[in-house]
Motif scaffolding. Structure first.
Motif: not given
Length: 312
Positions: A130-131, A290-308
């Motif tokens: 998450l640069q 480092g950035f882990g799963i807990i950090d990545a999750r909110p954006a992953i959930e959001l783009v999944y909803k946007i994609r669909n």
């Protein structure tokens, strides 16, 4: 010195990982890519074992682990197509290595649940890149926003995000142009910007996709402390007129990327400072921050909803 392996070493983003491995004083012992045009390795780690078949790469890493070889891998850097990230993370955990995975960590949010379970079972960790969270200008901006929110927690910033990174016809015929493999434009080029917005302004409250095409997507997003209008595109025609004029006057040096974030009509300047961000993320990861799963999750959930096109 830690031992690294890498998947997708022939891809666009891999050189940044190779540089980061070198800059942090570590070494690459194995690499894989189905494309064998990987002379880039010679610039960094010419003695690394190279594979074009995943099964042989898997077997090699497993052998290094079982024989307790000096080349047993400590980390696997994952630069493969997005739809393969989940499988390659699983490989890392299975051979006793931590994973450092390019964005997006996975395409579907439920894959994160399984990876969290595998972290617990294996004792190894999943990290992601998450640069933008380590960009000096944006770190400073977050501090300023946090301070403002602290004194007025009812504030709503107005944000405009425009990101155009023009790509040619080839893009549509590569894995990046196949939604099932890349997640589409909002995921492939947008996930780190959505992560940035969530990091700066809090969790999503409402999301509305206004226009979704193969090469561009537009929407509105309400976060805890911001109302956002956003636009993402890979079309040359969507570049601003001022950039088109620059390109017309300099046909041999084309500008293909435009980033703009405005907060309350004030442009946030962060054009410079991108060159070594992967190295900074690696340094933080190796230091246990480092950035882990807990950090990545909110954006992953959001783009999944946007994609669909799931509005909420």
């Amino acid at each position: 010195m830690k031992n690294f392996a890498i998947t997708g070493v022939g891809g666009y983003i891999a050189p940044r990982h190779l540089q980061a491995i070198k800059d942090t004083g570590n070494r690459l012992v194995a690499a894989i890519d189905p494309n064998d045009s990987v002379g880039i390795i010679d610039r960094y780690f010419p003695n690394a074992s190279f594979f074009t078949e995943f099964e042989r790469f898997d077997r090699h890493l497993e052998k290094l682990r079982r024989t307790n070889s000096p080349e047993k891998v400590d980390y696997i850097s994952i630069c493969s197509p997005n739809n393969l990230h989940d499988a390659h993370i699983r490989l890392a955990l299975r051979v006793g290595a931590d994973a450092i995975c390019e964005k997006p960590l996975v395409l579907n949010p439920w894959n994160l649940d399984a990876l969290e379970e595998l972290e617990q079972e294996s004792g190894k960790k999943v990290f992601t890149i998450l640069q933008l969270r380590v960009h000096p200008s944006l770190v400073k901006l977050k501090s300023e926003i946090d301070e403002t929110i602290k004194h007025n927690n009812k504030i709503k910033f107005n944000v405009d995000l425009n990101y155009i990174t023009a790509r040619g016809i080839w893009y549509d015929y590569s894995w990046k142009g196949i939604k099932e493999k890349s997640g589409g434009v909002a995921t492939n080029i947008g996930v780190h910007f959505f992560d940035l917005l969530i990091w700066l302004f809090g969790k999503p409250v409402h999301s509305n996709v206004i226009d979704s095409k193969l090469r561009s997507v537009k929407g509105e997003l309400e976060l805890e402390y911001a109302n956002v209008k956003w636009f993402l595109s890979i079309n040359f025609n969507d570049l601003p007129d001022e950039i088109k004029k620059i390109n017309d006057n300099n046909p041999d040096k084309q500008v293909t990327t435009y980033r703009s974030i405005k907060i309350d009509n004030k442009e946030i300047e962060f054009t410079e400072g991108f060159t070594n961000l992967h190295t900074v993320v690696y340094q933080e990861t190796l230091a246990g921050r480092g950035f882990g799963i807990i950090d990545a999750r909110p954006a992953i959930e959001l783009v999944y909803k946007i994609r669909n096109e799931i509005n909420f």
